[in-house]
Design a protein around this motif. Structure first.
Motif, PDB file in Angstrom:
ATOM      1  N   VAL A 128      10.539  91.297  37.344  1.00 22.94           N
ATOM      2  CA  VAL A 128      10.494  92.336  36.321  1.00 22.94           C
ATOM      3  C   VAL A 128      10.317  91.655  34.967  1.00 22.94           C
ATOM      4  O   VAL A 128      11.146  90.828  34.573  1.00 22.94           O
ATOM      5  CB  VAL A 128      11.777  93.183  36.314  1.00 22.94           C
ATOM      6  CG1 VAL A 128      11.741  94.213  35.187  1.00 22.94           C
ATOM      7  CG2 VAL A 128      11.959  93.877  37.668  1.00 22.94           C
ATOM      8  N   THR A 142      12.951  99.633  37.731  1.00 22.83           N
ATOM      9  CA  THR A 142      12.503  98.819  38.860  1.00 22.83           C
ATOM     10  C   THR A 142      13.660  98.119  39.547  1.00 22.83           C
ATOM     11  O   THR A 142      13.703  98.043  40.782  1.00 22.83           O
ATOM     12  CB  THR A 142      11.480  97.764  38.390  1.00 22.83           C
ATOM     13  OG1 THR A 142      10.360  98.427  37.803  1.00 22.83           O
ATOM     14  CG2 THR A 142      10.993  96.913  39.560  1.00 22.83           C
ATOM     15  N   ASN A 205       6.485  93.831  38.063  1.00 24.56           N
ATOM     16  CA  ASN A 205       6.460  95.039  37.246  1.00 24.56           C
ATOM     17  C   ASN A 205       6.504  94.630  35.785  1.00 24.56           C
ATOM     18  O   ASN A 205       7.400  93.887  35.369  1.00 24.56           O
ATOM     19  CB  ASN A 205       7.635  95.955  37.572  1.00 24.56           C
ATOM     20  CG  ASN A 205       7.587  97.234  36.760  1.00 24.56           C
ATOM     21  OD1 ASN A 205       8.118  97.293  35.656  1.00 24.56           O
ATOM     22  ND2 ASN A 205       6.923  98.259  37.279  1.00 24.56           N
ATOM     23  N   ALA A 441       6.794 104.350  39.030  1.00 20.63           N
ATOM     24  CA  ALA A 441       8.232 104.112  39.097  1.00 20.63           C
ATOM     25  C   ALA A 441       8.947 105.449  39.251  1.00 20.63           C
ATOM     26  O   ALA A 441       8.350 106.508  39.079  1.00 20.63           O
ATOM     27  CB  ALA A 441       8.710 103.394  37.834  1.00 20.63           C
ATOM     28  N   GLY A 446       8.624 105.690  43.642  1.00 17.68           N
ATOM     29  CA  GLY A 446       9.020 104.408  43.104  1.00 17.68           C
ATOM     30  C   GLY A 446       9.524 103.470  44.189  1.00 17.68           C
ATOM     31  O   GLY A 446       9.240 102.263  44.178  1.00 17.68           O
ATOM     32  N   LEU A 450       7.786  99.708  45.887  1.00 17.67           N
ATOM     33  CA  LEU A 450       8.563  98.468  45.955  1.00 17.67           C
ATOM     34  C   LEU A 450       8.832  98.049  47.397  1.00 17.67           C
ATOM     35  O   LEU A 450       9.647  97.162  47.660  1.00 17.67           O
ATOM     36  CB  LEU A 450       9.888  98.651  45.210  1.00 17.67           C
ATOM     37  CG  LEU A 450       9.718  98.849  43.697  1.00 17.67           C
ATOM     38  CD1 LEU A 450      10.983  99.412  43.074  1.00 17.67           C
ATOM     39  CD2 LEU A 450       9.335  97.529  43.034  1.00 17.67           C
TER      40      LEU A 450
END
Length: 462
Positions: A128, A142, A205, A441, A446, A450
């Protein structure tokens, strides 16, 4: 020689914090620890992973009295607004409430004799790269779903908000998170590019500028890492003929100038139906004039400095260009004696007689300036709203929900609001189009961004 990252406070120009950037050996150790930790973390039951995240949230709640003035010193938000704890709680708790359903297996039952299902599995190491403007909430968007999904986190925070990364690391340590599952690092731009290009990161991200997003995409080229980008914005509002005018004015002033206009989805341009234009501008200017610009550590301050002097210089440049091209400024700078050339302290400004040849109506300002244009109908407003290289949110002010839905279908944007603005709903996906970026997200989607889908196809022998 070790590189040092310095955090210069917008409050008084002093160095508020400085930290040594990691060298290559230290960074390699961080990655190795993360990779080892991820294999074990992915085997921890989902409800336990969620519980760790909620314990970290409790730790953030406890430290908020110290965090609020830290944020003021780091990026200038007035202490009267209480930091970002409310949004951090809302988003984390929502993630926790939907994690089970978002990550549940999808079972196919239409073929007797087979067990077939799709499973969401973690990507691995998620990096991140967080921004300074909402340094907790943008990172949390995130971090929380990634950890709940079985990923591990390497966080590199913006230099302007170095201490936020440390606060998040402290919260997860207090929660007892296993070693290596969350790591906060300090890196130079060059070190970041080298890490991204090494191929050891599975997902990145990034929230920041369009130029920054392009640099990250270039650094990742050939690694096949997945990527989420939230970049520039120039978010519009349209006030229709049937709008509740006082309500629209109150909310749009806040949407334009909260956080000194340094909001990803802040209102930067407004289109007003010709029947309301004069009254709208009058009310908007009157309310804007009531802001108090000053030291963000003063409870009376409602408008703090921008995060850096160069950001304020860009807004001044846009405003001056618009005035040279015929725009009208409605705010008397004398009302804001704290504003001084060459500093981050910048008075809010409201401009009319603007057009789309002006930078202030085309390029992201990310500061306390807004342009207001008169339109004759929905079609003209729609044309102007879509005349932008960006598309994050658009805000419609009307009493006609059907009209808002019809107009919203045609706006090139990630989110359409009616009678509100400058807000992230954790139940809805946060995404953008055009140069605003890619990926998503929040919400169940979201979680899906991921994780990766993995199929199981078992034939059952009898």
């Amino acid at each position: 020689m070790t590189d040092t990252i310095k955090l210069v406070s917008p409050v008084d120009g002093s160095v508020y914090a400085e930290r040594a950037a990691l060298d290559e050996a230290a960074l390699a150790h961080v990655v190795a620890v993360a990779r080892k930790a991820q294999a074990d973390w992915a085997q921890v039951p989902l409800d336990e992973r969620v519980a760790y995240c909620l314990k970290a949230l409790d730790a953030l709640k406890a430290m908020n009295p110290d965090v609020v003035p830290e944020l003021a010193w780091q990026m200038g938000r007035p202490i009267r607004y209480g930091g970002e704890l409310g949004g951090t709680i809302e988003r984390t708790e929502y993630c926790a409430s939907v994690a089970k359903d978002a990550l549940a297996d999808i079972v196919r039952t239409d073929r007797p004799g087979f067990n077939r299902y799709l499973r969401r599995v973690p990507l691995g190491i998620v990096m991140v790269i967080a921004p300074w403007n909402y340094p907790f909430m943008t990172a949390i968007n995130t971090i929380m779903p990634a950890l709940m999904s079985g990923n591990v986190i390497i966080l590199k925070h913006a230099a302007q908000t170095l201490l936020v990364g440390e606060r998040l690391a402290q919260a997860f340590e207090t929660a007892g998170l296993p070693k290596g599952v969350f790591q906060n690092i300090v890196l130079t731009h060059e070190g970041t590019e080298k890490l991204l290009g090494s191929g050891v990161i599975d997902h990145v991200n990034f929230t920041g500028s369009v130029a920054g997003g392009r640099a990250i995409e270039k650094a990742l080229a050939g690694t096949f890492a997945s990527l989420g980008l939230e970049l520039g914005g120039k978010d519009p509002a349209y006030v229709r003929a049937d709008a509740d005018l006082p309500y629209a004015i109150e909310n749009l002033v806040d949407g334009a100038f909260y956080n000194a206009g340094q909001c990803c989805c802040g209102i930067e341009r407004i289109y007003v139906h010709e029947s309301h234009f004069d009254k709208f501008v009058e009310g908007f200017v009157d309310l804007t004039s009531q802001y108090k610009l000053g030291n963000p550590l003063d409870e009376a301050t409602t408008l703090g400095p921008m995060a850096q002097a160069r950001f304020a210089a860009w807004v001044r440049q846009q405003t001056e260009e618009a005035l040279r091209q015929g725009a009208t400024a409605h705010i008397d700078p004398a009302l804001f004696p704290a504003a001084k050339e060459g500093t981050p302290y910048l008075a809010p400004q409201v401009l009319t007689n603007v057009n789309h040849q002006m930078s202030v109506m085309r390029e992201e300002s990310f500061g306390p300036v807004v342009g207001i244009m008169k339109v004759k109908d929905d079609e003209e407003a729609l044309q102007f709203m879509n005349d932008s290289p960006y598309g994050l949110t658009a805000s419609l002010w009307t009493e006609d929900a059907d009209a808002a839905a019809a107009i919203g279908d045609r706006i090139e944007t990630g989110t359409v609001f009616m009678n509100r603005c400058d807000y992230l709903d954790p139940a809805l996906v946060w995404t953008g189009v055009k140069e605003t970026g890619k990926g998503a997200a929040l919400s169940e989607i979201g979680f899906h961004n991921l994780t990766r889908p993995k199929s199981f196809h078992f034939r059952v022998k009898h």
